[in-house]
Design an enzyme around this catalytic site. Structure first.
Site, PDB file in Angstrom:
ATOM      1  N   HIS A 233       0.828  -1.202   0.000  1.00 24.18           N
ATOM      2  CA  HIS A 233       0.000   0.000   0.000  1.00 24.18           C
ATOM      3  C   HIS A 233       0.872   1.265   0.000  1.00 24.18           C
ATOM      4  O   HIS A 233       0.624   2.181   0.776  1.00 24.18           O
ATOM      5  CB  HIS A 233      -0.915   0.035   1.229  1.00 24.18           C
ATOM      6  CG  HIS A 233      -1.981  -1.006   1.234  1.00 24.18           C
ATOM      7  ND1 HIS A 233      -2.778  -1.235   2.333  1.00 24.18           N
ATOM      8  CD2 HIS A 233      -2.392  -1.882   0.284  1.00 24.18           C
ATOM      9  CE1 HIS A 233      -3.638  -2.214   2.054  1.00 24.18           C
ATOM     10  NE2 HIS A 233      -3.412  -2.620   0.827  1.00 24.18           N
ATOM     11  N   PRO A 234       1.876   1.357  -0.855  1.00 20.93           N
ATOM     12  CA  PRO A 234       2.722   2.559  -0.825  1.00 20.93           C
ATOM     13  C   PRO A 234       1.977   3.772  -1.359  1.00 20.93           C
ATOM     14  O   PRO A 234       1.160   3.676  -2.277  1.00 20.93           O
ATOM     15  CB  PRO A 234       3.891   2.191  -1.746  1.00 20.93           C
ATOM     16  CG  PRO A 234       3.290   1.225  -2.723  1.00 20.93           C
ATOM     17  CD  PRO A 234       2.295   0.422  -1.922  1.00 20.93           C
TER      18      PRO A 234
END
Length: 307
Positions: A233-234
């Protein structure tokens, strides 16, 4: 950055001529690290063990009806909770998942697909509990305070960038993650719901944490550091902000500062990470970008000339 948009000093250091100096490009990297705890051993055959539970009829049921074992996955439940450091009480800063899987020969392989641990670690850890019913649980740090960065390794676009997630650089993150682990242990071992299954955390220490007192905060900190990884989930590396903010990259219209005709429409524009999965908010950003671009076109001279 490969196009010359980013921190000028960094671009020069890898042989790229800066076109636009935007120091915030590649900075403010945020993610959702998560760790696992288990197995929680059960005294009844309630967990999913493919070698025991799957039959040919299950494949037929899924093929013809779309139901049965193959219609689901190993995640039994998910939930959100707030740690003691979430003082407002308005935001969950932890997300937990229950994995309803027993311990069998394939379990280390399955978990390693998620956590990427070295070969042999889980095989040895699970060996005393082979063929026992169990649950596992994962804890996701939903509102981390640590930030990392992405920089270029070189001017060659085929070279992988240097990604520094910088997990747990802020001390609150480790404290919060440990609270999530302790919540799950208490949930399994001290609630009425799981008392009838005799749920207990396996008593052997996780490899690498043998020197710590079992179930102490130091042990949980070690467990988190040993097992945590990205949940992919960057976000945040082209953050939205005011022009006066030197680390902002795009404005509220998703337009890149100092560059005409360029917008960013993905999770990188988020100034701070949402406390849940990023798929839906990323879709929202894309939908908003499409609306903004359409609005600019409708109000442009070019559109009026076509009409």
């Amino acid at each position: 950055m490969l196009s010359g948009i980013g921190p000028a000093s960094h671009l020069k250091s890898v042989g790229i001529r800066p076109i636009v100096d935007l120091p915030g490009v590649g900075q403010n990297l945020q993610d959702h690290p998560y760790a696992f705890v288990g197995p929680f051993l059960l005294n009844q055959p309630t967990s999913y063990m493919p070698s025991r539970d799957i039959k040919m009829e299950d494949a037929e049921e899924y093929a013809y009806k779309g139901t049965g074992y193959f219609a689901g996955n190993s995640i039994g439940a998910s939930g959100f909770l707030s740690s003691s450091l979430e003082s407002s009480g308005q935001w969950a800063d932890l997300q937990v998942y229950q994995l309803n899987i027993g311990v069998e020969k394939a379990t280390p392989y399955f978990i390693n697909q998620l956590f990427g641990l070295k070969d042999g670690i889980l095989e040895n850890f699970f060996k005393p509990h082979l063929n026992k019913d169990a649950n596992f649980a994962t804890v996701l740090l939903a509102r981390q305070k640590s930030v990392g960065s992405i920089i270029l390794a070189s001017s060659n676009p085929e070279d992988k960038p240097i990604i520094d997630a910088n997990y747990y650089s802020h001390p609150d993150d480790l404290i919060t993650h440990v609270e999530g682990i302790k919540f799950l242990v208490n949930f399994y071992e001290n609630t009425t719901a799981y008392a009838k299954y005799g749920a207990k955390l396996a008593p052997n220490k996780f490899p690498g944490c043998e020197k710590e007192v079992f179930k102490s905060d130091a042990y949980w900190e070690c467990l988190v550091r040993q097992t945590s990884t990205t949940v992919f989930h960057p976000c945040g590396t082209c953050k939205m902000g005011k022009y006066e903010d030197p680390m902002a990259v795009v404005d509220t219209q998703l337009r890149v500062f100092k560059v005409k005709g360029l917008r960013v429409a993905d999770a990188s524009v988020m100034p701070s990470i949402p406390n849940a999965n990023l798929n839906a908010p990323s879709m929202m950003v894309g939908e908003k970008a499409a609306d903004l671009i359409l609005g600019d076109y409708v109000n442009s001279d070019y559109a009026h000339e076509e009409l």
